[in-house]
Design a protein around this motif. Structure first.
Motif, PDB file in Angstrom:
ATOM      1  N   GLY A 123       0.818  -1.214   0.000  1.00  0.00           N
ATOM      2  CA  GLY A 123       0.000   0.000   0.000  1.00  0.00           C
ATOM      3  C   GLY A 123       0.847   1.257   0.000  1.00  0.00           C
ATOM      4  N   LEU A 124       1.948   1.234   0.750  1.00  0.00           N
ATOM      5  CA  LEU A 124       2.848   2.380   0.766  1.00  0.00           C
ATOM      6  C   LEU A 124       3.463   2.597  -0.613  1.00  0.00           C
ATOM      7  CD1 LEU A 124       4.330   4.576   2.366  1.00  0.00           C
ATOM      8  CD2 LEU A 124       6.061   2.861   2.963  1.00  0.00           C
ATOM      9  N   GLY A 125       3.804   1.476  -1.291  1.00  0.00           N
ATOM     10  CA  GLY A 125       4.366   1.587  -2.633  1.00  0.00           C
ATOM     11  C   GLY A 125       3.381   2.191  -3.611  1.00  0.00           C
ATOM     12  N   VAL A 126       2.107   1.772  -3.539  1.00  0.00           N
ATOM     13  CA  VAL A 126       1.069   2.327  -4.421  1.00  0.00           C
ATOM     14  C   VAL A 126       0.882   3.817  -4.139  1.00  0.00           C
ATOM     15  CG1 VAL A 126      -1.377   2.253  -5.017  1.00  0.00           C
ATOM     16  CG2 VAL A 126      -0.101   0.107  -4.691  1.00  0.00           C
ATOM     17  N   LEU A 149       1.910   9.626  -5.755  1.00  0.00           N
ATOM     18  CA  LEU A 149       2.471  10.918  -5.401  1.00  0.00           C
ATOM     19  C   LEU A 149       3.695  11.300  -6.233  1.00  0.00           C
ATOM     20  CD1 LEU A 149       2.245  10.694  -1.501  1.00  0.00           C
ATOM     21  CD2 LEU A 149       0.698  11.916  -3.056  1.00  0.00           C
ATOM     22  N   LEU A 150       4.523  10.314  -6.584  1.00  0.00           N
ATOM     23  CA  LEU A 150       5.814  10.625  -7.207  1.00  0.00           C
ATOM     24  C   LEU A 150       5.896  10.286  -8.687  1.00  0.00           C
ATOM     25  CD1 LEU A 150       8.150   9.336  -4.338  1.00  0.00           C
ATOM     26  CD2 LEU A 150       7.328  11.658  -4.723  1.00  0.00           C
ATOM     27  N   GLN A 151       5.225   9.222  -9.104  1.00  0.00           N
ATOM     28  CA  GLN A 151       5.378   8.767 -10.494  1.00  0.00           C
ATOM     29  C   GLN A 151       4.075   8.143 -10.989  1.00  0.00           C
ATOM     30  OE1 GLN A 151       8.762   6.220 -10.937  1.00  0.00           O
ATOM     31  NE2 GLN A 151       8.708   6.231 -13.177  1.00  0.00           N
ATOM     32  N   PRO A 152       3.051   8.942 -11.224  1.00  0.00           N
ATOM     33  CA  PRO A 152       1.745   8.398 -11.615  1.00  0.00           C
ATOM     34  C   PRO A 152       1.687   7.985 -13.087  1.00  0.00           C
ATOM     35  CG  PRO A 152       1.645  10.779 -11.511  1.00  0.00           C
ATOM     36  CD  PRO A 152       3.031  10.400 -11.052  1.00  0.00           C
ATOM     37  N   ASN A 153       2.460   6.950 -13.438  1.00  0.00           N
ATOM     38  CA  ASN A 153       2.423   6.400 -14.788  1.00  0.00           C
ATOM     39  C   ASN A 153       2.578   4.883 -14.703  1.00  0.00           C
ATOM     40  OD1 ASN A 153       5.256   5.866 -14.522  1.00  0.00           O
ATOM     41  ND2 ASN A 153       5.678   7.972 -15.150  1.00  0.00           N
ATOM     42  N   VAL A 154       2.656   4.226 -15.866  1.00  0.00           N
ATOM     43  CA  VAL A 154       2.707   2.761 -15.886  1.00  0.00           C
ATOM     44  C   VAL A 154       3.906   2.229 -15.124  1.00  0.00           C
ATOM     45  CG1 VAL A 154       2.906   0.724 -17.354  1.00  0.00           C
ATOM     46  CG2 VAL A 154       1.453   2.637 -18.069  1.00  0.00           C
ATOM     47  N   TRP A 155       5.098   2.788 -15.405  1.00  0.00           N
ATOM     48  CA  TRP A 155       6.294   2.306 -14.718  1.00  0.00           C
ATOM     49  C   TRP A 155       6.232   2.582 -13.215  1.00  0.00           C
ATOM     50  CZ3 TRP A 155       9.175  -1.173 -16.724  1.00  0.00           C
ATOM     51  CH2 TRP A 155       9.346  -1.261 -18.107  1.00  0.00           C
ATOM     52  N   GLY A 156       5.657   3.707 -12.870  1.00  0.00           N
ATOM     53  CA  GLY A 156       5.534   4.031 -11.450  1.00  0.00           C
ATOM     54  C   GLY A 156       4.672   3.023 -10.712  1.00  0.00           C
ATOM     55  N   PHE A 157       3.535   2.614 -11.371  1.00  0.00           N
ATOM     56  CA  PHE A 157       2.653   1.653 -10.711  1.00  0.00           C
ATOM     57  C   PHE A 157       3.180   0.226 -10.776  1.00  0.00           C
ATOM     58  CE2 PHE A 157      -0.379   5.155 -11.333  1.00  0.00           C
ATOM     59  CZ  PHE A 157      -0.890   5.226 -10.050  1.00  0.00           C
ATOM     60  N   ILE A 158       4.316   0.016 -11.461  1.00  0.00           N
ATOM     61  CA  ILE A 158       4.978  -1.290 -11.451  1.00  0.00           C
ATOM     62  C   ILE A 158       6.130  -1.294 -10.446  1.00  0.00           C
ATOM     63  CG2 ILE A 158       6.375  -2.912 -12.782  1.00  0.00           C
ATOM     64  CD1 ILE A 158       4.765  -2.140 -15.245  1.00  0.00           C
ATOM     65  N   LEU A 159       6.967  -0.271 -10.529  1.00  0.00           N
ATOM     66  CA  LEU A 159       8.179  -0.243  -9.713  1.00  0.00           C
ATOM     67  C   LEU A 159       7.913   0.079  -8.248  1.00  0.00           C
ATOM     68  CD1 LEU A 159      10.612   1.572 -12.192  1.00  0.00           C
ATOM     69  CD2 LEU A 159      10.397  -0.880 -11.737  1.00  0.00           C
ATOM     70  N   TRP A 160       7.073   1.068  -7.984  1.00  0.00           N
ATOM     71  CA  TRP A 160       6.843   1.451  -6.587  1.00  0.00           C
ATOM     72  C   TRP A 160       6.124   0.361  -5.786  1.00  0.00           C
ATOM     73  CZ3 TRP A 160       9.575   4.804  -4.182  1.00  0.00           C
ATOM     74  CH2 TRP A 160      10.104   5.898  -4.849  1.00  0.00           C
ATOM     75  N   PRO A 161       5.109  -0.316  -6.338  1.00  0.00           N
ATOM     76  CA  PRO A 161       4.536  -1.440  -5.583  1.00  0.00           C
ATOM     77  C   PRO A 161       5.533  -2.569  -5.338  1.00  0.00           C
ATOM     78  CG  PRO A 161       2.965  -0.668  -7.196  1.00  0.00           C
ATOM     79  CD  PRO A 161       4.248   0.052  -7.470  1.00  0.00           C
ATOM     80  N   LEU A 162       6.459  -2.812  -6.309  1.00  0.00           N
ATOM     81  CA  LEU A 162       7.506  -3.811  -6.083  1.00  0.00           C
ATOM     82  C   LEU A 162       8.423  -3.383  -4.942  1.00  0.00           C
ATOM     83  CD1 LEU A 162       8.537  -4.896  -9.702  1.00  0.00           C
ATOM     84  CD2 LEU A 162       7.353  -6.266  -7.965  1.00  0.00           C
ATOM     85  N   PHE A 163       8.740  -2.092  -4.932  1.00  0.00           N
ATOM     86  CA  PHE A 163       9.543  -1.563  -3.820  1.00  0.00           C
ATOM     87  C   PHE A 163       8.806  -1.742  -2.490  1.00  0.00           C
ATOM     88  CE2 PHE A 163      10.187   2.099  -0.988  1.00  0.00           C
ATOM     89  CZ  PHE A 163      11.521   1.923  -0.662  1.00  0.00           C
ATOM     90  N   GLY A 164       7.494  -1.458  -2.517  1.00  0.00           N
ATOM     91  CA  GLY A 164       6.696  -1.635  -1.297  1.00  0.00           C
ATOM     92  C   GLY A 164       6.643  -3.082  -0.862  1.00  0.00           C
ATOM     93  N   LEU A 165       6.589  -4.015  -1.842  1.00  0.00           N
ATOM     94  CA  LEU A 165       6.574  -5.439  -1.509  1.00  0.00           C
ATOM     95  C   LEU A 165       7.870  -5.850  -0.819  1.00  0.00           C
ATOM     96  CD1 LEU A 165       5.313  -8.264  -1.691  1.00  0.00           C
ATOM     97  CD2 LEU A 165       6.322  -8.468  -3.982  1.00  0.00           C
ATOM     98  N   MET A 166       8.995  -5.384  -1.363  1.00  0.00           N
ATOM     99  CA  MET A 166      10.289  -5.707  -0.736  1.00  0.00           C
ATOM    100  C   MET A 166      10.391  -5.083   0.650  1.00  0.00           C
ATOM    101  SD  MET A 166      13.050  -5.546  -3.876  1.00  0.00           S
ATOM    102  CE  MET A 166      12.591  -3.884  -4.389  1.00  0.00           C
ATOM    103  N   LEU A 167       9.875  -3.862   0.771  1.00  0.00           N
ATOM    104  CA  LEU A 167       9.887  -3.208   2.080  1.00  0.00           C
ATOM    105  C   LEU A 167       9.014  -3.967   3.074  1.00  0.00           C
ATOM    106  CD1 LEU A 167      11.056  -0.621   3.412  1.00  0.00           C
ATOM    107  CD2 LEU A 167       8.880   0.495   2.887  1.00  0.00           C
ATOM    108  N   GLY A 168       7.848  -4.437   2.613  1.00  0.00           N
ATOM    109  CA  GLY A 168       6.970  -5.219   3.476  1.00  0.00           C
ATOM    110  C   GLY A 168       7.595  -6.539   3.870  1.00  0.00           C
TER     111      GLY A 168
END
Length: 235
Positions: A45-48, A53-72
């Motif tokens: 959820g934090l990644g989404v 907030l930072l990168q509202p595009n296709v790559w942003g919604f792929i990379l940031w949730p992956l980052f959030g998954l690793m953080l979780g």
């Protein structure tokens, strides 16, 4: 060589150890699966949110949730590790060899210790363990306080003779007055003020080891395996 190779092959891998740790912890904390799942969901959820907030595009919604998954996942591992430590201390509390296990595995690189006692009463199993670190020499008594007095006094005299001027600290494991619960033992030892440098520490270790007197032939508690620990029998 073949025996060593076979032993190396039998060592559990990362995921096997992770599964054992999970099973070990869940036996006490039955809500562990839900807690781990919650941490993962929060991380995703934090990644989404960051993607919005930072990168509202296709790559942003792929990379940031992956980052959030690793953080979780990292947060879940930290949570499970801390809970497993709580379970370990609960299981070894009151067991012979618990102090040796803590000294040999929980003090970090600034201390040198072994899970074997330096002094023991073979009849009653009272034991004294020793650690050497930047805080000086630490003696830990495990067992009946009254029967430990002589053992502790003898080991303190040895330590004082071998390392004159180095502070010697005494701890008794237990839940009585002036005793330290096993779960707080490592924390209190690591909180001791620095009294010697690394060179002096190495010299002290060598002097104490040169005292001799192997205890391997005595019925000594050689530490405990927290994964196989059972509740102590009442005395």
């Amino acid at each position: 060589m073949a025996a060593r190779g076979t032993e190396a092959e039998k060592r559990p891998g990362f995921f096997s150890q992770l599964r054992q740790l999970y099973t070990f912890t869940r036996e006490v904390f039955g809500w562990l699966p839900w807690a781990l799942l919650g941490v993962l969901v929060i991380g995703i959820g934090l990644g989404v949110l960051l993607a919005f907030l930072l990168q509202p595009n296709v790559w942003g919604f792929i990379l940031w949730p992956l980052f959030g998954l690793m953080l979780g996942f990292l947060g879940a591992m930290i949570l499970m590790t801390r809970l497993s430590t709580v379970v370990m201390y609960r299981r070894i509390d009151g067991m012979p060899g618990a102090a040796g296990h803590v000294l040999s595995s929980m003090l970090g690189r600034s201390w040198r210790a072994d899970d074997m006692p330096v002094g023991i009463n073979p009849k009653t199993q009272e034991a004294v363990y020793r650690a050497v670190g930047r805080g000086g020499i630490v003696l830990v008594g495990e067992g009946s306080r009254g029967r430990l007095v002589k053992l502790m006094r003898d080991e303190k005299m040895k330590a004082t003779r071998a390392a004159h001027g180095v502070p010697v600290h005494e701890f008794y494991v237990g839940h009585g007055d002036d005793e330290v619960p096993i779960k707080d033992l490592a924390k209190q030892i690591k909180a001791l003020p620095k009294a010697i440098n690394r060179a002096t520490m190495g010299a002290v270790v060598q002097r104490l080891e040169s005292l001799g007197g192997s205890l391997s032939s005595l019925p000594i508690p050689k530490g405990v395996d927290p994964l196989k620990a059972r509740a102590p029998r009442p005395r």
